[in-house]
Scaffold this motif. Structure first.
Motif, PDB file in Angstrom:
ATOM      1  N   ALA A   1       0.851  -1.199   0.000  1.00 33.82           N
ATOM      2  CA  ALA A   1       0.000   0.000   0.000  1.00 33.82           C
ATOM      3  C   ALA A   1       0.883   1.243   0.000  1.00 33.82           C
ATOM      4  CB  ALA A   1      -0.919  -0.015   1.219  1.00 33.82           C
ATOM      5  N   GLU A   2       1.941   1.215   0.787  1.00 35.02           N
ATOM      6  CA  GLU A   2       2.824   2.387   0.852  1.00 35.02           C
ATOM      7  C   GLU A   2       3.547   2.618  -0.468  1.00 35.02           C
ATOM      8  OE1 GLU A   2       5.500   2.437   4.231  1.00 35.02           O
ATOM      9  OE2 GLU A   2       3.757   2.112   5.509  1.00 35.02           O
ATOM     10  N   VAL A   3       4.083   1.531  -1.041  1.00 30.49           N
ATOM     11  CA  VAL A   3       4.841   1.680  -2.291  1.00 30.49           C
ATOM     12  C   VAL A   3       3.921   2.159  -3.416  1.00 30.49           C
ATOM     13  CG1 VAL A   3       6.180   0.451  -4.040  1.00 30.49           C
ATOM     14  CG2 VAL A   3       6.568  -0.031  -1.628  1.00 30.49           C
ATOM     15  N   GLU A   4       2.720   1.596  -3.495  1.00 31.71           N
ATOM     16  CA  GLU A   4       1.790   1.987  -4.564  1.00 31.71           C
ATOM     17  C   GLU A   4       1.382   3.458  -4.395  1.00 31.71           C
ATOM     18  OE1 GLU A   4       0.277  -0.285  -7.076  1.00 31.71           O
ATOM     19  OE2 GLU A   4       1.911  -1.585  -6.459  1.00 31.71           O
ATOM     20  N   GLY A   5       1.132   3.847  -3.139  1.00 29.36           N
ATOM     21  CA  GLY A   5       0.728   5.232  -2.876  1.00 29.36           C
ATOM     22  C   GLY A   5       1.850   6.201  -3.236  1.00 29.36           C
ATOM     23  N   ASP A   6       3.085   5.877  -2.822  1.00 29.48           N
ATOM     24  CA  ASP A   6       4.233   6.737  -3.155  1.00 29.48           C
ATOM     25  C   ASP A   6       4.406   6.822  -4.666  1.00 29.48           C
ATOM     26  OD1 ASP A   6       4.823   7.281  -0.597  1.00 29.48           O
ATOM     27  OD2 ASP A   6       6.539   5.931  -0.423  1.00 29.48           O
ATOM     28  N   GLY A   7       4.323   5.669  -5.322  1.00 30.93           N
ATOM     29  CA  GLY A   7       4.467   5.632  -6.780  1.00 30.93           C
ATOM     30  C   GLY A   7       3.389   6.485  -7.441  1.00 30.93           C
ATOM     31  N   GLY A   8       2.145   6.372  -6.940  1.00 28.19           N
ATOM     32  CA  GLY A   8       1.032   7.149  -7.497  1.00 28.19           C
ATOM     33  C   GLY A   8       1.295   8.644  -7.390  1.00 28.19           C
ATOM     34  N   ARG A   9       1.799   9.077  -6.225  1.00 29.07           N
ATOM     35  CA  ARG A   9       2.068  10.519  -6.036  1.00 29.07           C
ATOM     36  C   ARG A   9       3.203  10.967  -6.959  1.00 29.07           C
ATOM     37  NH1 ARG A   9       0.204   9.094  -0.991  1.00 29.07           N
ATOM     38  NH2 ARG A   9       2.164   8.179  -0.347  1.00 29.07           N
ATOM     39  N   ASP A  10       4.226  10.116  -7.141  1.00 28.46           N
ATOM     40  CA  ASP A  10       5.328  10.483  -8.042  1.00 28.46           C
ATOM     41  C   ASP A  10       4.843  10.602  -9.486  1.00 28.46           C
ATOM     42  OD1 ASP A  10       7.256  10.671  -6.107  1.00 28.46           O
ATOM     43  OD2 ASP A  10       7.887   8.576  -6.268  1.00 28.46           O
ATOM     44  N   ILE A  11       3.968   9.687  -9.885  1.00 29.41           N
ATOM     45  CA  ILE A  11       3.486   9.722 -11.271  1.00 29.41           C
ATOM     46  C   ILE A  11       2.559  10.931 -11.472  1.00 29.41           C
ATOM     47  CG2 ILE A  11       2.210   8.416 -13.029  1.00 29.41           C
ATOM     48  CD1 ILE A  11       3.329   5.879 -11.548  1.00 29.41           C
ATOM     49  N   LEU A  12       1.879  11.309 -10.404  1.00 30.35           N
ATOM     50  CA  LEU A  12       1.071  12.534 -10.449  1.00 30.35           C
ATOM     51  C   LEU A  12       1.978  13.733 -10.726  1.00 30.35           C
ATOM     52  CD1 LEU A  12      -1.941  12.784 -10.014  1.00 30.35           C
ATOM     53  CD2 LEU A  12      -1.538  13.300  -7.617  1.00 30.35           C
ATOM     54  N   ARG A  13       3.121  13.745 -10.104  1.00 25.95           N
ATOM     55  CA  ARG A  13       4.105  14.817 -10.321  1.00 25.95           C
ATOM     56  C   ARG A  13       4.588  14.776 -11.777  1.00 25.95           C
ATOM     57  NH1 ARG A  13       5.731  19.610  -9.926  1.00 25.95           N
ATOM     58  NH2 ARG A  13       7.960  19.931 -10.044  1.00 25.95           N
ATOM     59  N   ALA A  14       4.773  13.564 -12.301  1.00 22.84           N
ATOM     60  CA  ALA A  14       5.207  13.426 -13.693  1.00 22.84           C
ATOM     61  C   ALA A  14       4.154  14.028 -14.628  1.00 22.84           C
ATOM     62  CB  ALA A  14       5.447  11.954 -14.029  1.00 22.84           C
ATOM     63  N   ALA A  15       2.873  13.845 -14.281  1.00 24.94           N
ATOM     64  CA  ALA A  15       1.793  14.418 -15.102  1.00 24.94           C
ATOM     65  C   ALA A  15       1.861  15.944 -15.080  1.00 24.94           C
ATOM     66  CB  ALA A  15       0.438  13.933 -14.582  1.00 24.94           C
ATOM     67  N   GLU A  16       2.281  16.501 -13.948  1.00 24.90           N
ATOM     68  CA  GLU A  16       2.380  17.964 -13.853  1.00 24.90           C
ATOM     69  C   GLU A  16       3.503  18.517 -14.714  1.00 24.90           C
ATOM     70  OE1 GLU A  16       0.879  18.693  -9.254  1.00 24.90           O
ATOM     71  OE2 GLU A  16       3.002  18.790  -9.738  1.00 24.90           O
ATOM     72  N   VAL A  17       4.630  17.797 -14.758  1.00 22.90           N
ATOM     73  CA  VAL A  17       5.811  18.392 -15.386  1.00 22.90           C
ATOM     74  C   VAL A  17       5.994  18.008 -16.864  1.00 22.90           C
ATOM     75  CG1 VAL A  17       7.076  18.677 -13.223  1.00 22.90           C
ATOM     76  CG2 VAL A  17       7.388  16.575 -14.520  1.00 22.90           C
ATOM     77  N   THR A  18       5.301  16.992 -17.344  1.00 25.42           N
ATOM     78  CA  THR A  18       5.542  16.582 -18.741  1.00 25.42           C
ATOM     79  C   THR A  18       5.007  17.641 -19.730  1.00 25.42           C
ATOM     80  OG1 THR A  18       5.194  14.871 -20.404  1.00 25.42           O
ATOM     81  CG2 THR A  18       3.408  15.197 -18.855  1.00 25.42           C
ATOM     82  N   PRO A  19       5.773  17.899 -20.800  1.00 28.56           N
ATOM     83  CA  PRO A  19       5.263  18.853 -21.801  1.00 28.56           C
ATOM     84  C   PRO A  19       4.317  18.184 -22.808  1.00 28.56           C
ATOM     85  CG  PRO A  19       7.521  18.189 -22.327  1.00 28.56           C
ATOM     86  CD  PRO A  19       7.143  17.452 -21.090  1.00 28.56           C
ATOM     87  N   ASP A  20       4.170  16.857 -22.732  1.00 32.41           N
ATOM     88  CA  ASP A  20       3.412  16.103 -23.746  1.00 32.41           C
ATOM     89  C   ASP A  20       1.968  15.899 -23.264  1.00 32.41           C
ATOM     90  OD1 ASP A  20       4.325  13.439 -25.883  1.00 32.41           O
ATOM     91  OD2 ASP A  20       2.289  13.736 -25.098  1.00 32.41           O
ATOM     92  N   PRO A  21       0.970  16.463 -23.989  1.00 39.34           N
ATOM     93  CA  PRO A  21      -0.426  16.387 -23.510  1.00 39.34           C
ATOM     94  C   PRO A  21      -0.963  14.965 -23.397  1.00 39.34           C
ATOM     95  CG  PRO A  21      -0.253  17.735 -25.510  1.00 39.34           C
ATOM     96  CD  PRO A  21       1.104  17.192 -25.235  1.00 39.34           C
ATOM     97  N   LEU A  22      -0.597  14.084 -24.334  1.00 39.86           N
ATOM     98  CA  LEU A  22      -1.092  12.695 -24.273  1.00 39.86           C
ATOM     99  C   LEU A  22      -0.500  11.977 -23.055  1.00 39.86           C
ATOM    100  CD1 LEU A  22      -2.595  10.266 -25.377  1.00 39.86           C
ATOM    101  CD2 LEU A  22      -0.679   9.824 -26.930  1.00 39.86           C
ATOM    102  N   LEU A  23       0.822  12.190 -22.852  1.00 39.64           N
ATOM    103  CA  LEU A  23       1.452  11.564 -21.684  1.00 39.64           C
ATOM    104  C   LEU A  23       0.839  12.082 -20.391  1.00 39.64           C
ATOM    105  CD1 LEU A  23       5.281  11.303 -22.429  1.00 39.64           C
ATOM    106  CD2 LEU A  23       3.588   9.481 -22.269  1.00 39.64           C
TER     107      LEU A  23
END
Ligand SMILES: [Fe+2]
Ligand SMILES: [Fe+2]
Length: 241
Positions: free
Chosen positions: A27-49
């Protein structure tokens, strides 16, 4: 490798306490991973990604909830006293998203990392699903999560091939090598820890006793109480030395 370790996985998951502990750790690893990928969604310049990362992050956060709920439900059914000699788990967790770094990572490197991590997770969760066959609810959780992990594994590969059509294979190999290297470092550090403890224990029992004996003998030779200072050492006190 994991297929070969199936008896160890079965042993790990066979114990109630270890099972709960594993689910909480997931649960902890999945939650941490989810928050990191959320950050990736914020910073990516690619709209589809951005859209895909967002969906991915929602999935991972949902997995964290599923694992947490299942571990809580299991804990409520916990027998009053459970005897376990060894309750730690000797094998690494399912996802490997704990090594994820977002800021400063280009999308191709991130996608390659995610692809390798998701593939490993899909393989592991498929094994876990089989070894918890005595527990249909936990098995259902793995079934549901496994479907998402397969989707994550596939979309990361497709998107990596889209944004880096020339180098995507090399990127995946590099991500795989880096994952193996990190795993090697973890195992090496664990082995070094065991060796360090063993060597220090041996030193304590073999090297220290002679010194302790010598100190005891020297102590016996010392006259008790105050001793007069010899005349040649008797200078006026001019400095602290
Ligand atoms: Fe997940
Ligand atoms: Fe995933």
């Amino acid at each position: 490798m994991d297929r070969m370790l199936r008896p160890v996985h079965r042993w790990v998951w066979g114990d109630f306490d270890r099972r709960v502990r594993k689910l909480i750790a997931f649960a902890e690893v999945e939650g941490d991973g989810g928050r990191d990928i959320l950050r990736a969604a914020e910073v990516t310049p690619d709209p589809l990604l951005r859209r895909l990362y967002l969906a991915h992050a929602i999935d991972e956060l949902h997995h964290a909830d599923l694992f947490r709920q299942r571990s809580a439900a299991l804990l409520q059914t916990r027998p009053a006293r459970v005897k376990t000699i060894f309750s730690a788990t000797p094998l690494p967790g399912g996802h490997g998203l704990d090594d994820l770094q977002i800021d400063g990572e280009p999308d191709d490197r991130l996608l390659a990392f995610l692809h390798v991590a998701e593939k490993a997770a899909a393989g592991r969760f498929a094994i876990y699903r089989e070894v918890v066959d005595d527990d249909p609810s936990t098995r259902a959780v793995f079934d549901e999560i496994l479907r998402d992990e397969v989707f994550h594994m596939n979309y990361t590969y497709t998107q990596l091939a889209r944004i880096s059509p020339r180098t995507y294979r090399r990127q995946v190999w590099r991500a795989r090598a880096s994952r193996l290297w990190k795993r090697y470092l973890r195992v090496a550090a664990a082995i070094a820890g065991v060796f360090g403890t063993a060597v220090l224990t041996i030193q304590y029992f073999i090297l220290l006793p002679p010194f302790a004996l010598l100190a005891k003998r020297a102590e016996r030779r010392e006259p008790p109480g105050w001793t007069p200072v010899s005349p040649e050492r008797e200078h006026p006190l001019e400095s602290q030395y």
